[in-house]
Design a protein around this motif. Structure first.
Motif, PDB file in Angstrom:
ATOM      1  N   ASP A  72      43.435  36.463  35.667  1.00  0.00           N
ATOM      2  CA  ASP A  72      42.908  35.423  34.794  1.00  0.00           C
ATOM      3  C   ASP A  72      42.237  36.102  33.602  1.00  0.00           C
ATOM      4  OD1 ASP A  72      43.496  33.147  36.523  1.00  0.00           O
ATOM      5  OD2 ASP A  72      41.897  33.919  37.800  1.00  0.00           O
ATOM      6  N   ILE A  73      42.247  35.432  32.485  1.00  0.00           N
ATOM      7  CA  ILE A  73      41.651  35.991  31.273  1.00  0.00           C
ATOM      8  C   ILE A  73      40.816  34.910  30.598  1.00  0.00           C
ATOM      9  CG2 ILE A  73      42.124  37.024  29.013  1.00  0.00           C
ATOM     10  CD1 ILE A  73      44.874  37.849  30.154  1.00  0.00           C
ATOM     11  N   HIS A  94      37.510  38.846  28.709  1.00  0.00           N
ATOM     12  CA  HIS A  94      37.092  39.188  30.072  1.00  0.00           C
ATOM     13  C   HIS A  94      38.293  38.999  30.987  1.00  0.00           C
ATOM     14  CE1 HIS A  94      34.455  39.878  33.433  1.00  0.00           C
ATOM     15  NE2 HIS A  94      34.906  38.781  34.011  1.00  0.00           N
ATOM     16  N   PHE A  95      38.687  40.071  31.646  1.00  0.00           N
ATOM     17  CA  PHE A  95      39.830  40.066  32.547  1.00  0.00           C
ATOM     18  C   PHE A  95      39.329  39.977  33.984  1.00  0.00           C
ATOM     19  CE2 PHE A  95      41.016  42.584  28.823  1.00  0.00           C
ATOM     20  CZ  PHE A  95      42.209  41.988  28.446  1.00  0.00           C
ATOM     21  N   ILE A  96      39.946  39.117  34.769  1.00  0.00           N
ATOM     22  CA  ILE A  96      39.624  38.963  36.185  1.00  0.00           C
ATOM     23  C   ILE A  96      40.911  39.264  36.948  1.00  0.00           C
ATOM     24  CG2 ILE A  96      38.822  37.377  37.983  1.00  0.00           C
ATOM     25  CD1 ILE A  96      37.631  35.734  35.499  1.00  0.00           C
ATOM     26  N   SER A 133      35.742  43.286  28.951  1.00  0.00           N
ATOM     27  CA  SER A 133      35.146  43.603  30.240  1.00  0.00           C
ATOM     28  C   SER A 133      36.157  43.168  31.292  1.00  0.00           C
ATOM     29  CB  SER A 133      33.817  42.871  30.433  1.00  0.00           C
ATOM     30  OG  SER A 133      33.988  41.471  30.310  1.00  0.00           O
ATOM     31  N   PHE A 134      35.937  43.631  32.527  1.00  0.00           N
ATOM     32  CA  PHE A 134      36.812  43.188  33.604  1.00  0.00           C
ATOM     33  C   PHE A 134      36.074  43.207  34.914  1.00  0.00           C
ATOM     34  CE2 PHE A 134      37.441  47.751  33.900  1.00  0.00           C
ATOM     35  CZ  PHE A 134      37.622  47.994  35.256  1.00  0.00           C
ATOM     36  N   GLU A 135      36.602  42.459  35.847  1.00  0.00           N
ATOM     37  CA  GLU A 135      36.080  42.465  37.208  1.00  0.00           C
ATOM     38  C   GLU A 135      37.251  42.399  38.171  1.00  0.00           C
ATOM     39  OE1 GLU A 135      34.231  38.603  38.649  1.00  0.00           O
ATOM     40  OE2 GLU A 135      34.415  38.144  36.502  1.00  0.00           O
TER      41      GLU A 135
END
Length: 137
Positions: A72-73, A94-96, A133-135
């Motif tokens: 997801d973004i 933000h990348f998930i 950012s990413f998680e």
């Protein structure tokens, strides 16, 4: 590359099609007489940035045999008036991602996309600061 836009109503609603023939609706805001029947042009730029980087990241992670199960973004942006234009000044992506992923490989894939491969990012870097950012979930 060629796209075609066809006006749908007497206001701002258009249907756009690219080479694949897939329709994308574009419309103006209700404040100017639009009907919220499609994305705004500036939203499409941000969607293009998210989509472009996503394709790069997926390709890189596939080559590294990283099993991506979720992606997801979220893209957020601020605009600033420059002369008559309201240009993006700051964009954050933000990348998930989910799956059994190596954090270093994900970080490198994102950096490669945004700094080297994504043509949309290269264009937007001309007027905006792009952060990310990413998680891993």
């Amino acid at each position: 590359m060629e796209i075609n836009l066809t006006r749908i109503d007497q206001d701002f609603h258009f249907e756009a099609k690219g080479a694949a023939g897939v329709a994308v609706n574009i419309d103006g805001a209700s404040e100017i007489g639009g009907h919220n029947a499609g994305a705004r042009p500036m939203e499409l730029l941000l969607m293009g940035l998210g989509g472009c980087s996503a394709i790069d990241i997926i390709l890189i992670l596939k080559k590294q045999r990283q099993p991506l199960e979720r992606f997801d973004i979220k893209v957020s942006a601020e605009r600033q008036k420059v002369e008559e234009f309201n240009l993006f000044s700051n964009i954050h992506i933000h990348f998930i991602l989910g799956g059994q992923l190596d954090e270093e490989k994900v970080s490198k894939a994102i950096a490669l996309s945004l700094e080297k491969y994504c043509s949309v990012a290269a264009i937007l870097y001309k007027t905006a600061t792009i952060t990310h950012s990413f998680e891993l979930v």
